[in-house]
Design a protein around this motif. Structure first.
Motif, PDB file in Angstrom:
ATOM      1  N   ASP A 149       6.952   0.875  -7.964  1.00  0.00           N
ATOM      2  CA  ASP A 149       7.352   2.189  -7.462  1.00  0.00           C
ATOM      3  C   ASP A 149       6.663   2.510  -6.145  1.00  0.00           C
ATOM      4  OD1 ASP A 149       9.295   3.105  -9.001  1.00  0.00           O
ATOM      5  OD2 ASP A 149       8.191   4.778  -9.875  1.00  0.00           O
ATOM      6  N   VAL A 150       5.348   2.240  -6.108  1.00  0.00           N
ATOM      7  CA  VAL A 150       4.593   2.576  -4.904  1.00  0.00           C
ATOM      8  C   VAL A 150       4.974   1.656  -3.750  1.00  0.00           C
ATOM      9  CG1 VAL A 150       2.312   2.713  -3.892  1.00  0.00           C
ATOM     10  CG2 VAL A 150       2.697   3.557  -6.195  1.00  0.00           C
ATOM     11  N   PHE A 152       7.699   0.138  -3.175  1.00  0.00           N
ATOM     12  CA  PHE A 152       9.016   0.441  -2.619  1.00  0.00           C
ATOM     13  C   PHE A 152       8.928   1.599  -1.634  1.00  0.00           C
ATOM     14  CE2 PHE A 152      12.304  -1.465  -5.705  1.00  0.00           C
ATOM     15  CZ  PHE A 152      11.938  -2.704  -5.258  1.00  0.00           C
ATOM     16  N   ALA A 153       7.941   2.468  -1.842  1.00  0.00           N
ATOM     17  CA  ALA A 153       7.796   3.613  -0.949  1.00  0.00           C
ATOM     18  C   ALA A 153       7.035   3.224   0.313  1.00  0.00           C
ATOM     19  CB  ALA A 153       7.069   4.734  -1.668  1.00  0.00           C
ATOM     20  N   PHE A 154       6.369   2.082   0.257  1.00  0.00           N
ATOM     21  CA  PHE A 154       5.502   1.662   1.341  1.00  0.00           C
ATOM     22  C   PHE A 154       6.195   0.582   2.152  1.00  0.00           C
ATOM     23  CE2 PHE A 154       0.769   2.473   1.142  1.00  0.00           C
ATOM     24  CZ  PHE A 154       0.633   2.484   2.513  1.00  0.00           C
ATOM     25  N   PRO A 155       6.552   0.858   3.390  1.00  0.00           N
ATOM     26  CA  PRO A 155       7.136  -0.219   4.186  1.00  0.00           C
ATOM     27  C   PRO A 155       6.175  -1.401   4.232  1.00  0.00           C
ATOM     28  CG  PRO A 155       7.265   1.878   5.342  1.00  0.00           C
ATOM     29  CD  PRO A 155       6.427   2.110   4.135  1.00  0.00           C
ATOM     30  N   TYR A 157       5.547  -3.956   6.097  1.00  0.00           N
ATOM     31  CA  TYR A 157       4.783  -4.304   7.285  1.00  0.00           C
ATOM     32  C   TYR A 157       3.643  -3.329   7.537  1.00  0.00           C
ATOM     33  CZ  TYR A 157       7.263  -8.212   9.175  1.00  0.00           C
ATOM     34  OH  TYR A 157       7.760  -9.447   9.382  1.00  0.00           O
ATOM     35  N   LEU A 158       3.927  -2.022   7.283  1.00  0.00           N
ATOM     36  CA  LEU A 158       2.861  -1.041   7.472  1.00  0.00           C
ATOM     37  C   LEU A 158       1.697  -1.398   6.569  1.00  0.00           C
ATOM     38  CD1 LEU A 158       4.557   2.441   7.758  1.00  0.00           C
ATOM     39  CD2 LEU A 158       4.438   0.567   9.359  1.00  0.00           C
ATOM     40  N   VAL A 161      -0.179  -4.344   7.923  1.00  0.00           N
ATOM     41  CA  VAL A 161      -0.997  -3.950   9.079  1.00  0.00           C
ATOM     42  C   VAL A 161      -2.257  -3.222   8.615  1.00  0.00           C
ATOM     43  CG1 VAL A 161      -1.080  -2.417  11.074  1.00  0.00           C
ATOM     44  CG2 VAL A 161       0.882  -3.886  10.747  1.00  0.00           C
ATOM     45  N   LEU A 162      -2.097  -2.316   7.640  1.00  0.00           N
ATOM     46  CA  LEU A 162      -3.272  -1.612   7.113  1.00  0.00           C
ATOM     47  C   LEU A 162      -4.255  -2.593   6.483  1.00  0.00           C
ATOM     48  CD1 LEU A 162      -1.820   1.616   5.444  1.00  0.00           C
ATOM     49  CD2 LEU A 162      -2.940   1.372   7.638  1.00  0.00           C
ATOM     50  N   MET A 163      -3.714  -3.577   5.735  1.00  0.00           N
ATOM     51  CA  MET A 163      -4.583  -4.560   5.085  1.00  0.00           C
ATOM     52  C   MET A 163      -5.373  -5.344   6.125  1.00  0.00           C
ATOM     53  SD  MET A 163      -4.398  -4.332   1.840  1.00  0.00           S
ATOM     54  CE  MET A 163      -5.272  -5.823   1.444  1.00  0.00           C
TER      55      MET A 163
END
Lengths: 311, 314
Positions: A149-150, A152-155, A157-158, A161-163
């Motif tokens: 669920d989470v 799917f809400a999180f693009p 690539y973003l 990049v955060l990782m």
């Protein structure tokens, strides 16, 4: 429908052979599944050619130090920004006089290392969690659903990049970032496969004979789920390679001077109007790798596609 | 179960997902070397102004969860504080000026993608298994497997590097838009072309189409009135994946073409560890993605009565 899509009636998978001893049926079925797939795969010339090209590129990447004419950060100040065909530099050099061919070869190394590494890591996590979620349900299933669920809400690539912002820019960190961003779909696939396979007679038989859950999951369910997983992996590796090159392009990939295709593209873009040669080679190489993986993946998918239909 | 209940449930799930995304993003950035309120990478005179404002906003030595709540409160009231890198600008102002740029790119790209996908998809379906069909599907495979940044790179090589007809980077006139939108459009166009093709093929096999032909309906008329109308509605369902694809695409396209859009600022914030800006842009991206997915779901439920009927079962 093309020639390669047609399936001999003999190859069409029927219902599991009930005369076979149940305990060995699961393993035998998994094995014959591969033989059938290979027979079909071999007829797809484009996929076969892609496999050969990729195998060759992988070998080149593995023995890079032996065949690269120069080191990847070895400058030649006499010949900066040289064009292709300059003596000693087959593809030319970049603005520091570094040999483009050598950098390309070492870049392939980074691409394949990250591509295979990230996909392998994602696969291992996905298989364990997917099998548990499918076979046991319970906590593993709830975890998988919540994470799905989470994510799917999180693009994706973003997230990657955060990782990278958290983990840093070593090869291991990039592999980990891409793996974490991509394991969920594979886990869902494993779970779905497990749920389907558990309905099959050979699983029922193994359970009736008192095989413990782990044995059933690993010896009977997993081998029969390998086909769809292999298809997913064959599309996942180029996705990871694309992600790695993309991160490098943004200046967030593997730390320079380690060359990577994305980093070379980033360098080349700055000089595209005056010196396009720097951009041509990494872009073409990346395109070749990605297209070869696509055709290979299509071939594998068609080979394992048991219904034989294709839209 | 009616559409209203379905909508309320979806909105509730959206809010929960957003909270999860914000906590994860904030948590990740806390783990990053150089935490949320750490501005050691700034020049001295810049950092003193930012520090003063950050202290006023978050206080000294505030526990992490209070920083999180502080940021979220700011995000909800559209007041996210100063950016570390772009001193003198607030995060919400940066988002407000850069988002329209990205949105323009994405909308134009979608229009181009539709203009490619519908005719090519329909013709491929009507001429199934002809060289035209094979050719266009082969091209679609190629576009589908190359990421937008690579398509953009090739366009740049050709049009700026070789023929010198377009500027390679910048954002000053319409000529700067041509390559970025084409690069962005081709991936979604590939997805949609495949979708249109298979959707038309499926509709052609429907009995009402056979009946329309049997009645002696002219081919063009039957295709326009029965086939197209019924096969293009499901195209709404690919809007979600296409949007995610575009959003990722703009991040890279803006970077390589030097376009001051939201994606450019996101990348910049990640590279320079500008935590408020990074948090702000990440959340904004997530909201856009989730809201669009919600709208698509509701729209589809609205368009297809079967989904309206079974919405409660999900």
């Amino acid at each position: 429908m093309t020639e390669t899509d047609r399936i001999d009636p003999a190859e069409r998978p029927g219902p599991p052979d009930s005369s076979e001893p149940a305990a060995t049926a699961g393993a035998a079925q998994a094995q014959s599944q591969f033989r059938r797939a290979w027979t079909r795969f071999r007829r797809n010339k484009l996929a076969l050619a892609s496999l050969v090209i990729l195998a060759a590129l992988i070998v080149v990447a593995m023995i890079a130090p032996l065949i690269a004419p120069y080191g990847f950060e070895e400058p030649d100040y006499e010949n900066t920004l040289a064009g292709p065909g300059t003596a000693g530099h087959l593809l030319g050099t970049d603005l520091l006089g570094r040999d483009l061919l050598s950098r390309l070869i070492y870049s392939l190394r980074t691409s394949f290392l990250v591509g295979f590494g990230a996909e392998l890591a994602a696969l291992l996590v996905a298989i364990v969690i997917g099998l548990m979620a499918g076979y046991r349900g319970g906590r593993a299933e709830q975890l998988l659903m919540a994470v799905t669920d989470v994510m799917f809400a999180f693009p994706t690539y973003l997230f990657a990049v955060l990782m990278v912002a958290v983990l840093g820019r070593s090869v291991g960190a990039v592999i980990l970032a891409i793996a974490i961003a991509s394991w969920v779909n594979m886990a869902r696939l494993t779970r779905a496969q497990t749920l389907t396979l558990m309905q099959r007679d050979f699983v029922e038989a193994a359970r009736a004979m008192g095989a413990p859950g782990v044995t059933i999951a690993v010896r009977y369910v997993l081998p029969n789920a390998v086909g769809p997983l292999l298809v997913a992996v064959s599309f996942g590796i180029p996705a990871a390679i694309t992600a790695e090159a993309g991160l490098a392009l943004l200046g967030l990939g593997v730390q320079p001077p380690t060359p990577s295709l994305g980093g070379m593209i980033q360098d080349g873009i700055s000089y595209v109007t005056s010196y396009p040669n720097m951009l041509v080679w990494p872009a073409v190489m990346l395109a070749v790798v990605l297209l070869a993986f696509t055709w290979l993946g299509d071939g594998i998918r068609d080979a394992f596609d048991t219904t034989g239909t294709r839209r | 179960m009616n559409l209203a209940v379905f909508a309320v449930r979806r909105v509730a799930r959206l809010v929960l997902s957003l909270i999860a995304v914000s906590i994860i993003a904030f948590g990740l950035l806390q783990l990053a070397p150089g935490s949320f309120a750490d501005i050691s990478n700034l020049a001295a005179e810049e950092s003193s102004t930012v520090t003063a404002e950050m202290q006023q906003r978050y206080g000294d030595e505030v526990p992490v969860w209070q920083q999180y709540l502080g940021f979220m409160k700011g995000a909800l009231t559209w007041d996210m504080g100063p950016s570390y890198k772009y001193t003198g600008q607030n995060v919400e102002d940066i988002i407000a000026t850069s988002f329209p740029v990205s949105a323009t790119l994405a909308v134009v790209a979608v229009i181009i993608a539709l203009c490619i996908a519908i005719p090519v998809g329909v013709f491929s379906a009507l001429r199934q298994n002809t060289p035209w069909d094979y050719g266009s599907m082969f091209a679609v495979t190629i576009w589908h497997s190359l990421p937008p940044y690579l398509v953009g790179t090739f366009l740049m090589l050709l049009l700026s590097g070789t023929w010198h007809v377009l500027p390679s980077r910048g954002w000053s006139g319409p000529e700067n838009m041509i390559m970025p939108v084409i690069a962005l459009a081709l991936g979604p166009a590939a997805v949609m072309t495949r979708y249109v093709r298979s959707s038309v093929l499926e509709t052609l096999r429907e009995e009402y189409v056979t009946a329309a032909f049997a009645k002696g309906g002219a081919r063009r008329l039957v295709i326009r009135r029965y086939v197209l109308r019924n096969s293009l509605i499901p195209l709404v369902t690919v809007a979600g994946p296409v949007l995610a694809n575009l959003m990722t695409g703009t991040v890279f396209i803006e970077w390589i073409f030097g376009i001051p859009g939201l994606g450019q600022y996101f990348t910049d914030a990640a590279a320079s560890r500008d935590m408020p800006l990074l948090m702000g842009t990440t959340l904004f991206f997530a909201v856009i993605l989730m809201v669009t997915n919600l709208v698509v779901d509701l729209l589809y439920g609205f368009l297809d009565p079967r989904i309206r009927a079974t919405a409660g079962a999900r």
